[in-house]
Design an enzyme around this catalytic site. Structure first.
Site, mmCIF file in Angstrom:
data_model
loop_
_atom_site.group_PDB
_atom_site.id
_atom_site.type_symbol
_atom_site.label_atom_id
_atom_site.label_comp_id
_atom_site.label_asym_id
_atom_site.label_seq_id
_atom_site.Cartn_x
_atom_site.Cartn_y
_atom_site.Cartn_z
ATOM 1 N N LYS A 155 -19.194 -19.614 -22.872
ATOM 2 C CA LYS A 155 -18.952 -20.113 -24.225
ATOM 3 C C LYS A 155 -17.520 -19.725 -24.593
ATOM 4 O O LYS A 155 -17.285 -18.709 -25.254
ATOM 5 C CB LYS A 155 -19.990 -19.497 -25.179
ATOM 6 C CG LYS A 155 -20.212 -20.314 -26.415
ATOM 7 C CD LYS A 155 -21.484 -19.905 -27.124
ATOM 8 C CE LYS A 155 -21.504 -20.388 -28.550
ATOM 9 N NZ LYS A 155 -21.428 -21.833 -28.741
HETATM 10 N N1 PMP Z 1 -24.251 -26.660 -25.960
HETATM 11 C C1 PMP Z 1 -23.091 -26.346 -26.581
HETATM 12 C C2 PMP Z 1 -21.853 -27.010 -26.154
HETATM 13 C C3 PMP Z 1 -23.100 -25.370 -27.597
HETATM 14 O O1 PMP Z 1 -21.969 -25.053 -28.219
HETATM 15 C C4 PMP Z 1 -24.310 -24.776 -27.995
HETATM 16 C C5 PMP Z 1 -24.324 -23.763 -29.105
HETATM 17 N N2 PMP Z 1 -24.046 -22.469 -28.639
HETATM 18 C C6 PMP Z 1 -25.482 -25.134 -27.310
HETATM 19 C C7 PMP Z 1 -25.411 -26.076 -26.307
HETATM 20 C C8 PMP Z 1 -26.796 -24.489 -27.648
HETATM 21 O O2 PMP Z 1 -26.781 -23.156 -27.257
HETATM 22 P P1 PMP Z 1 -27.666 -22.053 -27.978
HETATM 23 O O3 PMP Z 1 -29.042 -22.607 -28.026
HETATM 24 O O4 PMP Z 1 -27.541 -20.879 -27.093
HETATM 25 O O5 PMP Z 1 -27.109 -21.870 -29.339
#
Ligand code: PMP
Length: 297
Positions: A155
């Site tokens: 991320k």
């Molecule tokens: N894909 C992207 C590109 C994201 O930014 C997020 C948000 N973090 C997610 C998927 C979903 O991830 P999570 O469920 O861990 O928030």
């Protein structure tokens, strides 16, 4: 949107500091090149009235993996960061909150490695999503970054330029959100959420490899097991999605949010009659530690 006021405090490398007085360096490598890693976490007021961060270990372990993938030092354990987060929530008097930890680089205009980094944890109020709104989604003209050019499973801040372009394009054309394909043209994810669709009593979601493997996605897979809903991870086209009975995005901020349409195609099954709706309810209950009552449809 006001993220902070003069009373807000944030956590900066072990210190609680006033948000309005905290500073960052204009010569920072993170600002200039998007070289930072972050998390998006939520806390909830539980059914019992306590404050609980949802899946904190999973989020902080992902932050550590993201930092390692970017060759950034991060000197705090998940335990330290969880304790710091509860402290910031308490100091700001927050229960239903969004939590944004970020690890960023010092002043450095070169591309060289750094021997240190800074870690901040910011929080602001965010009410749980009520779940009756349905999204009008547009297939983006932007694809997700090539995993051979980026550490797509991290991320990292820079990746979000792609998300911003896609989201702004969709909103500029009157839609609520974008759906991005991967470099091979398969369905990948939204700008900040993973995607699932439902067809004939079964759920489908893109396999990992070209997406951020979301913690909410993992929770939805967990819920499918608990509710005995079959689910398949694989490679799908936007045509597969258009022929689905229902679809939804899931992510920490978005939670589980149903779709009304993809491009000019409206999903035929009323949201209330879908398995997706049951999953949405189960997710809402899980985050506040409420026992799910099974409703059969
Ligand atoms: N894909 C992207 C590109 C994201 O930014 C997020 C948000 N973090 C997610 C998927 C979903 O991830 P999570 O469920 O861990 O928030």
């Amino acid at each position: 949107m006001a993220y902070y006021n003069e009373n807000t405090v944030l956590w900066l490398d072990g210190q609680l500091v006033k948000a309005s007085e905290a500073k960052t360096d204009l010569y920072g490598q993170s600002l200039h090149y998007g070289y930072a890693v972050f998390e998006g976490i939520r806390s909830y007021r539980t059914a019992a009235g306590t404050t609980k961060i949802f899946k904190p270990v999973e989020h902080y372990v992902r932050l550590q993996r993201s930092a390692a993938a970017m060759n950034m030092p991060l000197n705090y354990s998940a335990e330290d960061l969880i304790a710091a987060t509860y402290e910031v929530l308490a100091k700001n008097n927050l229960q239903d909150a969004y939590i944004r930890p970020i690890v960023y680089a010092p002043a450095n205009m070169s591309f060289n490695l750094n021997t240190e980094s800074y870690t901040a944890i910011q929080t602001w109020e965010m009410a749980p999503f009520l779940g009756d709104k349905l999204l009008r989604v547009m297939t983006s003209s932007f694809q997700r970054p090539n995993p051979k050019g980026f550490k797509i499973e991290a991320k990292a801040s820079g990746h979000y330029v792609n998300s911003i372009l896609a989201s702004q394009e969709a909103k500029g054309k009157g839609f609520d959100e974008a759906l991005l394909t991967d470099m091979n043209g398969h369905v990948a994810e939204g700008p900040g959420a993973n995607v699932f669709f439902e067809k004939d009593g079964k759920l489908f979601t893109p396999a990992t490899g070209n997406i951020l493997p979301g913690i909410t996605r993992a929770t939805v897979l967990e819920i499918c097991r608990e509710l005995d809903i079959p689910v398949e991870e694989g490679h799908f086209t936007t045509r597969d999605l258009s022929q689905a009975d229902a679809a939804f995005f899931c992510g920490t901020a978005a939670e589980v949010i149903g779709w009304q349409s993809l491009d000019d195609h409206a999903f035929p099954t009323p949201w209330k009659d879908t398995l997706s709706r049951q999953i949405q309810q189960a997710y809402k209950d899980k985050v506040i530690e409420k026992q799910t009552e099974l409703v059969t449809i």
